[in-house]
Design a protein around this motif. Sequence first.
Motif, PDB file in Angstrom:
ATOM      1  N   GLY A  26       0.806  -1.215   0.000  1.00 13.96           N
ATOM      2  CA  GLY A  26       0.000   0.000   0.000  1.00 13.96           C
ATOM      3  C   GLY A  26       0.835   1.259   0.000  1.00 13.96           C
ATOM      4  N   ALA A  27       0.152   2.376  -0.156  1.00 13.25           N
ATOM      5  CA  ALA A  27       0.841   3.661  -0.307  1.00 13.25           C
ATOM      6  C   ALA A  27       1.320   4.259   1.010  1.00 13.25           C
ATOM      7  CB  ALA A  27      -0.103   4.659  -0.991  1.00 13.25           C
ATOM      8  N   ILE A  28       0.774   3.789   2.137  1.00  8.20           N
ATOM      9  CA  ILE A  28       1.040   4.445   3.417  1.00  8.20           C
ATOM     10  C   ILE A  28       2.363   3.970   4.016  1.00  8.20           C
ATOM     11  CG2 ILE A  28       0.196   4.784   5.775  1.00  8.20           C
ATOM     12  CD1 ILE A  28      -1.439   6.206   3.645  1.00  8.20           C
ATOM     13  N   PRO A  29       3.259   4.901   4.374  1.00 10.24           N
ATOM     14  CA  PRO A  29       4.524   4.512   5.006  1.00 10.24           C
ATOM     15  C   PRO A  29       4.334   4.201   6.490  1.00 10.24           C
ATOM     16  CG  PRO A  29       4.392   6.890   4.853  1.00 10.24           C
ATOM     17  CD  PRO A  29       3.153   6.354   4.180  1.00 10.24           C
ATOM     18  N   LEU A  30       5.350   3.603   7.084  1.00  9.38           N
ATOM     19  CA  LEU A  30       5.313   3.379   8.525  1.00  9.38           C
ATOM     20  C   LEU A  30       5.364   4.711   9.254  1.00  9.38           C
ATOM     21  CD1 LEU A  30       7.710   0.324   9.024  1.00  9.38           C
ATOM     22  CD2 LEU A  30       5.317   0.386   8.276  1.00  9.38           C
ATOM     23  N   SER A  31       4.817   4.730  10.455  1.00  5.28           N
ATOM     24  CA  SER A  31       4.814   5.951  11.255  1.00  5.28           C
ATOM     25  C   SER A  31       4.616   5.579  12.721  1.00  5.28           C
ATOM     26  CB  SER A  31       3.718   6.906  10.772  1.00  5.28           C
ATOM     27  OG  SER A  31       3.791   8.156  11.452  1.00  5.28           O
ATOM     28  N   LEU A  32       4.265   6.562  13.508  1.00 10.36           N
ATOM     29  CA  LEU A  32       4.070   6.375  14.938  1.00 10.36           C
ATOM     30  C   LEU A  32       2.708   5.734  15.180  1.00 10.36           C
ATOM     31  CD1 LEU A  32       5.183   6.980  17.833  1.00 10.36           C
ATOM     32  CD2 LEU A  32       3.932   9.135  17.721  1.00 10.36           C
ATOM     33  N   GLU A  33       2.692   4.440  15.455  1.00  6.58           N
ATOM     34  CA  GLU A  33       1.445   3.727  15.752  1.00  6.58           C
ATOM     35  C   GLU A  33       1.212   3.835  17.251  1.00  6.58           C
ATOM     36  OE1 GLU A  33      -1.248   1.563  17.048  1.00  6.58           O
ATOM     37  OE2 GLU A  33       0.360   0.071  17.068  1.00  6.58           O
ATOM     38  N   HIS A  34       0.109   4.444  17.649  1.00  6.12           N
ATOM     39  CA  HIS A  34      -0.091   4.805  19.048  1.00  6.12           C
ATOM     40  C   HIS A  34      -0.241   3.598  19.954  1.00  6.12           C
ATOM     41  CE1 HIS A  34      -1.994   6.439  22.657  1.00  6.12           C
ATOM     42  NE2 HIS A  34      -1.503   7.625  22.318  1.00  6.12           N
ATOM     43  N   GLY A  35      -1.008   2.611  19.543  1.00 10.73           N
ATOM     44  CA  GLY A  35      -1.133   1.382  20.308  1.00 10.73           C
ATOM     45  C   GLY A  35      -2.280   1.324  21.293  1.00 10.73           C
ATOM     46  N   SER A  36      -2.701   2.456  21.829  1.00  9.34           N
ATOM     47  CA  SER A  36      -3.812   2.446  22.799  1.00  9.34           C
ATOM     48  C   SER A  36      -4.620   3.735  22.684  1.00  9.34           C
ATOM     49  CB  SER A  36      -3.289   2.267  24.225  1.00  9.34           C
ATOM     50  OG  SER A  36      -2.377   3.303  24.571  1.00  9.34           O
ATOM     51  N   PHE A  37      -4.879   4.145  21.462  1.00 11.65           N
ATOM     52  CA  PHE A  37      -5.508   5.448  21.248  1.00 11.65           C
ATOM     53  C   PHE A  37      -7.004   5.406  21.534  1.00 11.65           C
ATOM     54  CE2 PHE A  37      -7.434   8.860  18.760  1.00 11.65           C
ATOM     55  CZ  PHE A  37      -6.639   9.928  19.142  1.00 11.65           C
ATOM     56  N   ASP A  38      -7.457   6.363  22.297  1.00 18.38           N
ATOM     57  CA  ASP A  38      -8.880   6.650  22.448  1.00 18.38           C
ATOM     58  C   ASP A  38      -9.008   8.110  22.873  1.00 18.38           C
ATOM     59  OD1 ASP A  38      -8.410   6.758  25.228  1.00 18.38           O
ATOM     60  OD2 ASP A  38      -9.042   4.690  25.515  1.00 18.38           O
ATOM     61  N   ARG A  39     -10.203   8.540  23.207  1.00 20.51           N
ATOM     62  CA  ARG A  39     -10.412   9.970  23.497  1.00 20.51           C
ATOM     63  C   ARG A  39      -9.753  10.406  24.805  1.00 20.51           C
ATOM     64  NH1 ARG A  39     -15.394  11.980  24.095  1.00 20.51           N
ATOM     65  NH2 ARG A  39     -16.285  10.018  24.823  1.00 20.51           N
ATOM     66  N   ARG A  40      -9.371   9.447  25.656  1.00 23.76           N
ATOM     67  CA  ARG A  40      -8.642   9.795  26.878  1.00 23.76           C
ATOM     68  C   ARG A  40      -7.226  10.252  26.567  1.00 23.76           C
ATOM     69  NH1 ARG A  40      -8.517   4.631  30.315  1.00 23.76           N
ATOM     70  NH2 ARG A  40      -8.243   3.757  28.233  1.00 23.76           N
ATOM     71  N   TYR A  93      -1.550  10.735  -0.037  1.00 23.02           N
ATOM     72  CA  TYR A  93      -1.241   9.359  -0.398  1.00 23.02           C
ATOM     73  C   TYR A  93      -2.404   8.672  -1.111  1.00 23.02           C
ATOM     74  CZ  TYR A  93       2.955   9.559   2.500  1.00 23.02           C
ATOM     75  OH  TYR A  93       4.182   9.893   3.029  1.00 23.02           O
ATOM     76  N   GLY A  94      -3.531   9.311  -1.165  1.00 27.08           N
ATOM     77  CA  GLY A  94      -4.688   8.733  -1.829  1.00 27.08           C
ATOM     78  C   GLY A  94      -5.972   9.267  -1.233  1.00 27.08           C
ATOM     79  N   SER A  95      -7.075   9.004  -1.902  1.00 25.59           N
ATOM     80  CA  SER A  95      -8.371   9.439  -1.407  1.00 25.59           C
ATOM     81  C   SER A  95      -8.792   8.555  -0.237  1.00 25.59           C
ATOM     82  CB  SER A  95      -9.411   9.349  -2.523  1.00 25.59           C
ATOM     83  OG  SER A  95      -9.671   7.982  -2.839  1.00 25.59           O
ATOM     84  N   PRO A  96      -9.712   9.033   0.618  1.00 29.47           N
ATOM     85  CA  PRO A  96     -10.207   8.178   1.703  1.00 29.47           C
ATOM     86  C   PRO A  96     -10.754   6.847   1.211  1.00 29.47           C
ATOM     87  CG  PRO A  96     -10.826  10.447   2.122  1.00 29.47           C
ATOM     88  CD  PRO A  96     -10.218  10.408   0.736  1.00 29.47           C
ATOM     89  N   ASP A  97     -11.440   6.843   0.056  1.00 28.50           N
ATOM     90  CA  ASP A  97     -11.977   5.586  -0.477  1.00 28.50           C
ATOM     91  C   ASP A  97     -10.845   4.618  -0.835  1.00 28.50           C
ATOM     92  OD1 ASP A  97     -14.570   6.399  -0.173  1.00 28.50           O
ATOM     93  OD2 ASP A  97     -14.822   7.042  -2.257  1.00 28.50           O
ATOM     94  N   GLU A  98      -9.778   5.141  -1.412  1.00 30.85           N
ATOM     95  CA  GLU A  98      -8.643   4.285  -1.775  1.00 30.85           C
ATOM     96  C   GLU A  98      -7.930   3.757  -0.536  1.00 30.85           C
ATOM     97  OE1 GLU A  98      -7.338   6.402  -6.005  1.00 30.85           O
ATOM     98  OE2 GLU A  98      -6.629   7.220  -4.099  1.00 30.85           O
ATOM     99  N   LEU A  99      -7.741   4.631   0.450  1.00 31.29           N
ATOM    100  CA  LEU A  99      -6.989   4.249   1.640  1.00 31.29           C
ATOM    101  C   LEU A  99      -7.803   3.384   2.587  1.00 31.29           C
ATOM    102  CD1 LEU A  99      -5.182   7.629   2.405  1.00 31.29           C
ATOM    103  CD2 LEU A  99      -4.320   5.656   1.128  1.00 31.29           C
ATOM    104  N   TYR A 100      -9.125   3.456   2.461  1.00 31.68           N
ATOM    105  CA  TYR A 100      -9.971   2.667   3.360  1.00 31.68           C
ATOM    106  C   TYR A 100      -9.699   1.170   3.216  1.00 31.68           C
ATOM    107  CZ  TYR A 100     -14.069   1.212   6.002  1.00 31.68           C
ATOM    108  OH  TYR A 100     -14.891   0.647   6.945  1.00 31.68           O
ATOM    109  N   GLU A 101      -9.219   0.744   2.062  1.00 33.27           N
ATOM    110  CA  GLU A 101      -8.918  -0.668   1.829  1.00 33.27           C
ATOM    111  C   GLU A 101      -7.808  -1.182   2.745  1.00 33.27           C
ATOM    112  OE1 GLU A 101      -8.023  -1.214  -2.266  1.00 33.27           O
ATOM    113  OE2 GLU A 101     -10.036  -0.676  -2.974  1.00 33.27           O
ATOM    114  N   LEU A 102      -7.018  -0.274   3.304  1.00 34.37           N
ATOM    115  CA  LEU A 102      -5.916  -0.676   4.177  1.00 34.37           C
ATOM    116  C   LEU A 102      -6.316  -0.719   5.648  1.00 34.37           C
ATOM    117  CD1 LEU A 102      -3.039   1.424   2.555  1.00 34.37           C
ATOM    118  CD2 LEU A 102      -3.570  -0.995   2.184  1.00 34.37           C
TER     119      LEU A 102
END
Length: 333
Positions: A200-214, A277-286
């Motif tokens: 896919g088009a998206i590169p690696l980045s900072l994956e939060h791991g426990s993200f929520d509104r808190r 990196y692409g439209s939301p529709d294209e990236l939604y597949e990932l």
Amino acid sequence: MEDVADWIKTWTEDNWRAEVLAWIDMACEAYSIERIGPLQNGSSSIRAVHRRVPTASGLLYFKAVAPGQLFEPPVSAVAAALVPERLVMPLAINPERGWMLSPDYGATLDELATTPLMWARALGALGELQREVVDCEEALFDAGLQILDPARIPDEFNNALTLHASLPAGHPLGITTRDADHAFAAFKDIEEACAQLSAGAIPLSLEHGSFDRRRVFAPTDESNAPRILNLGDAHWAHPFASLARPVERMQIDFRTSADDPRIIQAIGAYLGAWSDYGSPDELYELVAPAIRISPLHTHETWLQLLAEADEPTMLRWAPMVLEPLASLASATA
């Protein structure tokens, strides 16, 4: 305090509290801040202990992390220096002891009404942060952030099953050969998900791991970006894996399924940050393959957390290590 991790016992000792207070006072003095009262208890868990620090300039927050997450203070400081408007910059850190002193930014988004708009704002802020740090792998790796590249995850999944199955009988983290074979049934599915993410088009980045509104401070000025906090479960990985917990949480909040338009809208706000990196529709597949492999990120976090634990602690918390592997197999069944 039976069956409590050694580091949690340390957090209750008078000598440790005295050392913390002296360190906090030294940090406050460097900023000409006056502490005006004793430390106030905050939340505590196997991961970390929190204390509120009353000062003449408002509350500060002290955090001590478990030995398996010592990377969090330096990673937080480095990441906040890279994107100062997106994260909470600690006032002081002690990397060797896992200590961090941070300013107060007010209410987090979970203290406000649970609405689709609030979730969209939270996920939009996360996407913007991740998009802005895609070129910062070296700096964050040097600070201690672990890399979980989808290209290597299938092999790491296989290695994890081999590790757990090879432990002696009765070991808290051990599994039977039969259970390992059952979990391995997910290998092809994981391999396909990882291949899709790698292509896919998206590169690696900072994956939060426990993200929520808190994990998001609500800005007092609407023109400012929300600040994100708590990087203790973060990895350098496919960023879309950060959607796993929010999607699960939104299903609970709205009592609905993952295909609810409100959830799709919030995911769209997140994907909008990646528009170059692409439209939301294209990236939604990932999104689905990233969520599919996210339990392996959770497994790595807990495995690292328990690396220095004694046997009673391992026995108590072993399910947090093993359940992500079991969930992968269950999703395949």
